[in-house]
Enzyme design. Structure first.
Site, PDB file in Angstrom:
ATOM      1  N   LYS A 186       1.025  -1.095  -0.002  1.00 47.28           N
ATOM      2  CA  LYS A 186      -0.012  -0.120  -0.072  1.00 47.28           C
ATOM      3  C   LYS A 186       0.867   1.206   0.007  1.00 47.28           C
ATOM      4  CE  LYS A 186      -1.815   3.087   2.298  1.00 47.28           C
ATOM      5  NZ  LYS A 186      -1.645   4.621   2.114  1.00 47.28           N
ATOM      6  N   GLU A 262      10.410   1.804  10.413  1.00 48.75           N
ATOM      7  CA  GLU A 262      11.134   2.762  10.054  1.00 48.75           C
ATOM      8  C   GLU A 262      10.650   4.147  10.361  1.00 48.75           C
ATOM      9  OE1 GLU A 262      13.042   5.989   8.963  1.00 48.75           O
ATOM     10  OE2 GLU A 262      13.065   5.101   6.910  1.00 48.75           O
ATOM     11  N   CYS A 296      13.896  11.061   6.001  1.00 48.65           N
ATOM     12  CA  CYS A 296      13.822  10.790   7.279  1.00 48.65           C
ATOM     13  C   CYS A 296      15.145  11.044   7.902  1.00 48.65           C
ATOM     14  CB  CYS A 296      13.258   9.382   7.473  1.00 48.65           C
ATOM     15  SG  CYS A 296      14.191   8.117   6.652  1.00 48.65           S
ATOM     16  N   GLU A 398       9.789  16.788  14.896  1.00 52.39           N
ATOM     17  CA  GLU A 398       9.933  16.808  13.445  1.00 52.39           C
ATOM     18  C   GLU A 398       9.234  17.376  12.506  1.00 52.39           C
ATOM     19  OE1 GLU A 398      10.670  12.950  10.429  1.00 52.39           O
ATOM     20  OE2 GLU A 398       9.004  12.819  11.530  1.00 52.39           O
TER      21      GLU A 398
END
Length: 494
Positions: A186, A262, A296, A398
């Site tokens: 997905k 992750e 990331c 973040e």
């Protein structure tokens, strides 16, 4: 599954791929170009019935020809996939650029080559990896022989993000297939096109029906939630936001399905006074603003030894102001737009918050004005900040955009303390010409990856992943093959 008819695949846009057949069913949602804000297509949203068909197709593949393949046969399949992707290289570039708005030069040099390399790398790794490990008879004289075999987990859900769509999808799909699993993938609803092209390649090169399945849609109350909560999904591999990882863990907890996550990062860079100054400046600009900061691994917190702090801030700010923001296929484009209007607004919200919290803006801080079609896109200025404390939200949360905050430190112990003062722990960089300092500092940093005098230099065989809110488990090389298979001990009485 015979009721699903194949859809035409040339130029028809994203589609589901279930049990070896393409399927355009479901309510459609628009696909928007980040570069100019125009609608460039539409995507079908998988409902729970479509997701269930995909999971059942995967289970049937494991009970059929795919489940009977040898490691040698699977490695040959992976190499055919890589060859098929290479043959359609420019199509993958065009699809990735259209969905993300990133510079075509970046897609050509990183995203697509790495997506191809993932299949070849795991074909090579799986080829040389024994499926059985033998042991000598038990030393206690009981007269038994123990050996270990590895078997696939079964049906694996792969949920991938929008920032590096093909790279991060193949990073999980390749080892999952190499280990003998069947996959239901997905991709992000924002970037479905290269995943569909990958399904086309799978179809073209003869991957057995059901070994790879693809469904499109959103996360909550949509395809992502239906897939990760499905009782017949044996494991979930996910890359994305930490909050989404938490939701997936809740969904898998009741059936105790293994997960590989992750997740987010608020990565630190440490620049010592003895560093190669120019290399540290260029490396910091690259690690902060590559892919508009939508990686990331990007550096959002930079700590610089006080003796060079002022000069470093000035140099980074000057270099940042020189970055060329442009359309994907322009030769001089160095940074593209953010992926969506929603994400742009989020990043701009952090720019405003930085000012409210007392930051000084040395470069950027707003929206560029172009006077052309780019004004309809989702561009923001690359931004350099100083003046905030460790407890500021801009320093702790973040942002996932083209921004870095630079702060001074006085000694090595303080640098390590500041770098580790974060709920995240994915990646870090250390800039120094002292080999002793590099080896001393690197293992003290609470990060899954530490780069010394470089950034994002990857060997696909090495472990990759984070600590704390940055993830669970490790991927890469044998670490991925270990996750996507489980050891079975066989004890034979002699």
């Amino acid at each position: 599954m015979n009721d699903v008819q194949p859809a035409p695949r040339q130029g028809q846009g994203p589609a589901h791929y279930v049990g070896g057949r393409f399927d355009d069913s479901g309510a459609r949602f628009p696909l928007v170009s980040p570069a100019d804000g125009t609608v460039i297509g539409s995507v079908p949203e998988a409902d729970s019935v479509t997701v269930d068909r995909a999971v059942r197709a995967a289970r049937e593949a494991l009970a059929g020809p795919w489940g009977d393949t040898t490691a040698e046969e699977r490695c040959a399949v992976l190499r055919r996939i890589a060859d098929g992707m290479e043959a359609r290289f420019e199509e993958f570039v065009a699809a990735e650029v259209a969905d993300t708005g990133k510079p075509a030069s970046l897609a050509r040099s990183v995203d697509i080559p790495r997506g191809i390399a993932n299949f070849r790398a795991y074909a090579d790794l799986a080829w040389g990896r024994p499926e059985q490990s033998f042991a000598t008879p038990t030393p206690d004289g009981a007269g038994a022989l123990n050996y270990t075999v590895r078997r696939p987990l079964g049906v694996v859900a792969v949920v991938s993000p929008w920032n590096l769509p093909l790279l991060l999808l193949t990073w999980k799909v390749a080892p999952a297939l190499a280990a003998g699993n069947a996959v239901v993938a997905k991709p992000s609803e924002l970037t479905p096109s290269t995943a569909t092209l990958l399904a086309e390649v799978m179809d073209e090169v003869g991957v057995p029906a059901g070994a790879f399945n693809l469904v499109h849609g959103f996360g909550e109350n949509s395809a992502g939630a239906f897939l990760t909560a499905h009782p017949d999904v044996d494991a979930v591999a996910f890359t994305g936001e930490s909050a989404t990882g938490t939701a997936i863990m809740r969904a898998t907890a009741e059936r105790l399905a293994p997960v590989s996550f992750e997740l987010g990062g608020k990565n630190a860079g440490i620049v010592f006074a003895d560093a190669d100054f120019e290399a540290a400046v260029e490396g910091t600009v690259r690690s902060s603003f590559t892919n508009a900061g939508q990686v990331c691994l990007c550096t959002e917190r930079v700590y610089v030894e006080r003796g060079i702090y002022d000069d470093f801030v000035q140099a980074v700010a000057e270099r940042t102001r020189e970055l060329r923001l442009g359309l994907p296929y322009e030769d001089d484009t160095q940074m593209g737009p953010l992926v969506s209007a929603l994400h742009r607004d989020k990043v701009l919200g952090y720019y405003r918050l930085a000012t409210e919290e007392g930051a000084k803006i040395h470069a950027g801080g707003g929206v560029p004005a172009f006077g052309d079609e780019r004004d309809g896109g989702f561009f923001v200025e690359p931004t350099v900040l100083t003046g905030l404390g460790q407890d500021a939200r801009v320093v702790r949360e973040e942002i996932f955009g083209p921004v870095c905050h630079i702060a001074p430190f006085d000694d090595e112990a303080e640098a390590v303390r500041l770098a580790n003062d974060s709920p995240y722990g994915l990646a870090a960089t250390v800039w120094t010409t002292s080999l002793s300092r590099a080896h001393r500092v690197a293992p003290r940093l609470h990060s899954g990856v530490v780069w010394v005098n470089c950034w994002n230099l990857r060997d696909l065989r090495t472990p990759f992943g984070g600590v704390k809110a940055s993830g669970i488990g490790r991927e890469g090389g044998e670490h991925s093959l270990d996750f996507f298979s489980e050891p079975v001990n066989v004890c034979v009485k002699l």
